[in-house]
Scaffold this active site. Structure first.
Site, mmCIF file in Angstrom:
data_model
loop_
_atom_site.group_PDB
_atom_site.id
_atom_site.type_symbol
_atom_site.label_atom_id
_atom_site.label_comp_id
_atom_site.label_asym_id
_atom_site.label_seq_id
_atom_site.Cartn_x
_atom_site.Cartn_y
_atom_site.Cartn_z
ATOM 1 N N CYS A 112 0.803 -1.222 0.000
ATOM 2 C CA CYS A 112 0.000 0.000 0.000
ATOM 3 C C CYS A 112 0.834 1.270 0.000
ATOM 4 C CB CYS A 112 -0.947 -0.004 1.196
ATOM 5 S SG CYS A 112 -2.028 -1.448 1.249
ATOM 6 N N HIS A 254 -3.233 6.695 3.167
ATOM 7 C CA HIS A 254 -3.680 5.433 2.575
ATOM 8 C C HIS A 254 -5.067 5.084 3.086
ATOM 9 C CE1 HIS A 254 -4.130 1.395 1.315
ATOM 10 N NE2 HIS A 254 -3.960 0.896 2.528
ATOM 11 N N ASN A 284 -10.238 -0.514 0.164
ATOM 12 C CA ASN A 284 -8.779 -0.408 0.210
ATOM 13 C C ASN A 284 -8.225 -0.895 -1.129
ATOM 14 O OD1 ASN A 284 -6.025 -0.849 0.569
ATOM 15 N ND2 ASN A 284 -6.238 -1.668 2.626
#
Length: 339
Positions: A112, A254, A284
């Site tokens: 990520c 994030h 996500n």
């Protein structure tokens, strides 16, 4: 003056298939309220059969090039943990699909944090004179790596791609990447991983386990690590560039969990309203998370030219990264579902 990387354009895509919480509740022990309360996610987008990470990356890259008003770059960097295959890298395929010729192209695997790692690598290439213009793409198709019976991961992850074009310029220009903080801790690699498919599994002497093909994640510990590492990294970055938390207009962190976003804001002393939130629409999306959130905020005019934007990320590895800029005057198109 030292050459600096300047944001010149952005583009982003998600697959057309929208997967609402109610759809997942039909096969998992969960419901819409449970998912929204714990994650903030209402829906996510998953690819259909025949669509790869490279396809999403190509579509996002094309939109970023159009946004920047250019048709060529010197380097393509693709941040992904779900490449089209283990070897070769997917970035050269993306460069070819975009008609960019025989330019340098490579993948970065930093989960990520990958997009910010990619921006850092691009900034280094520009500063050193290796490249004058770089396309950085963050793209992941995690739906192909999710155990459909694992509630802890299946409700969270979505597919998508976001891209940025960087050009050479000077540090006093809007859009200049003002500095970076990067870090990792391999001792925590098992907190989020796909255990199978690599040399460790192949060289173990044991038959491959079907379960090892899926993403696994220790959610509580990842939550703790994420908030602490993103807050600490952001503080170091702000100190290096001479900003305080009060100087930050927007934080693009994030997009893993809305509670993580709120906790990071609290630790930094930022108003929670200054945290960009896009995960409710896409989940996500790993390496695509930050460029998707920035694109959405720019299109909605939530972010405006001159705003001071902090970016910070945390992911498997463990890895983390932060950077910042004053938002430039660029033409950003809506997130597309046309792959």
């Amino acid at each position: 003056m030292t050459r600096t990387a300047i944001l010149a354009g952005m583009g982003a895509v998600v697959p057309p298939r929208s997967v609402e919480n109610e759809e997942l509740a039909r096969t998992l022990d969960t419901n819409d309220t449970w998912i929204r309360t714990r994650t903030g996610i209402r829906t996510r987008h998953w690819t259909d059969t025949g669509t790869s990470t490279g396809d999403l990356a190509t579509a996002a890259g094309a939109r970023a090039l159009k946004s920047a008003g250019v048709d060529s770059v010197d380097l393509v960097i693709l941040a992904t943990s779900t490449g089209n295959q283990p070897m070769p890298a997917t970035a050269p395929e993306v460069a070819a699909a975009l008609g960019l010729g025989q330019v340098a192209a490579y993948d970065i695997s930093a989960a990520c944090s990958g997009f910010l790692y990619g921006l850092s690598a691009a900034a280094g290439a520009i500063a050193s004179g290796v490249a004058g213009r770089v396309l950085v793409v963050g793209a992941d198709v995690w739906s192909t790596r999710l155990d459909p019976q694992d509630r802890s991961t299946t409700i969270i992850f979505g597919d998508g791609a976001g891209a940025a074009v960087l050009r050479a310029g000077h540090a006093d220009e809007p859009g200049a990447l003002l500095g970076f903080d990067l870090g990792s801790d391999g001792a925590g690699r098992e907190l989020a991983q796909v255990a199978g498919g690599g040399s460790r599994e192949r060289g173990s002497g044991r038959p491959p386990s079907p379960e090892d093909a899926y993403m696994t994640m220790q959610g509580k510990e990842m939550f703790t690590q994420a908030v602490n590492k993103m807050a600490a990294s952001s503080e170091l970055l702000l100190e290096r560039i001479g900003w305080s938390a009060a100087d930050v207009d927007w934080c693009a962190a994030h997009q893993a969990n809305v509670r993580i976003l709120h906790t990071v804001a609290d630790l930094l002393g930022l108003e929670r309203s200054r945290m960009l939130v896009h995960l409710d629409k896409v989940g996500n999306t790993s390496a695509a998370s930050i460029p998707l959130a920035l694109t959405d905020a720019a299109v909605s005019e939530q972010i405006k030219a001159g705003d001071r934007v902090l970016m910070t990320a945390f992911g498997g590895g463990l890895s983390w990264a932060s950077t910042a800029m004053r938002w430039p005057e660029i033409d950003v198109m809506e997130i597309s579902t046309d792959i």
